[in-house]
Design a protein around this motif. Sequence first.
Motif, PDB file in Angstrom:
ATOM      1  N   LEU A 169     -18.881  27.223 -40.136  1.00 37.54           N
ATOM      2  CA  LEU A 169     -19.416  26.937 -38.794  1.00 37.54           C
ATOM      3  C   LEU A 169     -18.625  25.781 -38.203  1.00 37.54           C
ATOM      4  N   TRP A 170     -18.231  25.928 -36.949  1.00 35.47           N
ATOM      5  CA  TRP A 170     -17.404  24.911 -36.287  1.00 35.47           C
ATOM      6  C   TRP A 170     -17.907  24.699 -34.876  1.00 35.47           C
ATOM      7  N   CYS A 171     -18.150  23.473 -34.529  1.00 35.12           N
ATOM      8  CA  CYS A 171     -18.598  23.130 -33.185  1.00 35.12           C
ATOM      9  C   CYS A 171     -17.477  22.324 -32.528  1.00 35.12           C
TER      10      CYS A 171
ATOM     11  N   LEU B 248     -18.239  18.751 -43.060  1.00 38.34           N
ATOM     12  CA  LEU B 248     -19.249  18.533 -44.084  1.00 38.34           C
ATOM     13  C   LEU B 248     -19.132  19.688 -45.080  1.00 38.34           C
ATOM     14  N   ALA B 249     -18.707  19.367 -46.287  1.00 42.37           N
ATOM     15  CA  ALA B 249     -18.446  20.406 -47.306  1.00 42.37           C
ATOM     16  C   ALA B 249     -19.314  20.133 -48.527  1.00 42.37           C
ATOM     17  N   VAL B 250     -20.614  20.055 -48.306  1.00 44.01           N
ATOM     18  CA  VAL B 250     -21.571  19.735 -49.373  1.00 44.01           C
ATOM     19  C   VAL B 250     -22.631  20.841 -49.407  1.00 44.01           C
TER      20      VAL B 250
ATOM     21  N   LEU C 271     -12.466  27.330 -42.031  1.00 47.02           N
ATOM     22  CA  LEU C 271     -12.820  26.215 -41.150  1.00 47.02           C
ATOM     23  C   LEU C 271     -11.568  25.431 -40.733  1.00 47.02           C
ATOM     24  N   GLY C 272     -10.715  25.143 -41.696  1.00 50.81           N
ATOM     25  CA  GLY C 272      -9.482  24.416 -41.379  1.00 50.81           C
ATOM     26  C   GLY C 272      -8.673  25.152 -40.314  1.00 50.81           C
ATOM     27  N   ARG C 273      -8.576  26.454 -40.452  1.00 52.34           N
ATOM     28  CA  ARG C 273      -7.801  27.246 -39.476  1.00 52.34           C
ATOM     29  C   ARG C 273      -8.449  27.204 -38.091  1.00 52.34           C
ATOM     30  N   GLU C 274      -9.792  27.287 -38.062  1.00 51.28           N
ATOM     31  CA  GLU C 274     -10.478  27.220 -36.753  1.00 51.28           C
ATOM     32  C   GLU C 274     -10.229  25.872 -36.091  1.00 51.28           C
TER      33      GLU C 274
ATOM     34  N   LEU D 131     -17.328  18.963 -35.162  1.00 48.75           N
ATOM     35  CA  LEU D 131     -18.139  18.928 -36.378  1.00 48.75           C
ATOM     36  C   LEU D 131     -18.115  20.310 -37.032  1.00 48.75           C
ATOM     37  N   GLY D 132     -17.756  20.355 -38.309  1.00 45.71           N
ATOM     38  CA  GLY D 132     -17.630  21.646 -38.980  1.00 45.71           C
ATOM     39  C   GLY D 132     -18.325  21.662 -40.323  1.00 45.71           C
TER      40      GLY D 132
END
Length: 330
Positions: free
Chosen positions: A288-290, A157-159, A317-320, A295-296
């Motif tokens: 944040l990454w779960c 979610l990038a909003v 986030l992409g790397r995580e 879900l990130g």
Amino acid sequence: PNPRYLVIGAGLAGLSAAQTLRQAGFSVDVVDKSRGVGGRMSTRRGDGWTCDHGAQYFTARDPGFRAELARWQQAGVAALWSPRIVVIDAHGVREAGERTERFVGVPGMTAPARLLAEHLRVQTGMTITGLRRDADGWRAVCAEQGELEARFDGVVLAVPAPQAAPLLAPVSSRLATAASRARMEGCWSVMLRFDQALDRPFDAAFVNDGPLRWVARNSGKPGREGQETWLLHASAAWSEAHLEAKAERVAQALIDAFVALGGKPPQAWSAHRWRYAITESAVDGGCLWCPEQGLGLCGDWLNGGRVEGAWLSGRALGREMVGSFEALAR
Ligand code: FAD
């Protein structure tokens, strides 16, 4: 098979996350509710004129972002902008006297986002209104098309935070709480068009007095064509106090303030209200990454605001996500 991810939001953060996932070989779908990509890095196009009405320029301090910027410059979609810049306050006008390097998209602020989107599967005009997870993965509902056919192994979610919170509430109270805590302020933006070049002793000004915060000669940025355009941004405090005001009233107040600074009334204007424009909020790690849920969250509001912060948040986030996948595969 390789996992398939859905990225919601094609601003710089979403595109940078998608690019990182794509480069790792994952399948990525990007959707955005707007007509084009770029989010708040945006350019309004009219008959014979263009004007950046969101982010005005960006800075580049992180080595990774500078390397990305070099790629953009090489592709001709970004350039250094060196305006004559002043600070205007109740005491008068003074040189800004700083050495900040400022960059802009060329020929408009959206150009870098379009470059990033070139190698991605992006669909615009799609507003995600609901998310749920069942045994087969993530499902998304979109206002324009109903439930999407595809199932996804993960969702990014990038909003802006206030738009993320309601989507998160049914699926993750931890992430929903993080999103509802982030503060984002509004900004009224007014684009002015002139038949003739406006002779001013500056190209851009930080204004610390009255309703305005920023004034810039948009047509003076590198690579711009068409009519003379100037851009006015109201201060956060003034914008917040007038968020529900009519565009005509807002434009009149800001144009009056511009004229009081020595500007002229324009031949034509357009106004845009950014309800969620600016933030300084941040979390450790910038995203944040779960991994349990797949879900990130990324975006400027997780990494101190700004274009550079958004891009770095998406990459983090992409790397995580790639790291989690590789750990699982081992
Ligand atoms: P965004 O660019 O907001 O991208 C989010 C995307 O998500 C949008 O495209 C939106 O359409 C989409 N979206 C939202 N909800 C949904 C949904 N439900 N379904 C599908 N899509 C959805 N930064 C600087 O560095 N320098 C500046 O000078 C500067 N000035 C600014 C001035 C203004 C007026 C504004 C508004 C911003 C400014 N910024 C500036 C901030 C900068 O624009 C942002 O930090 C950055 O662009 C944020 O990128 P993002 O990807 O996090 O979010």
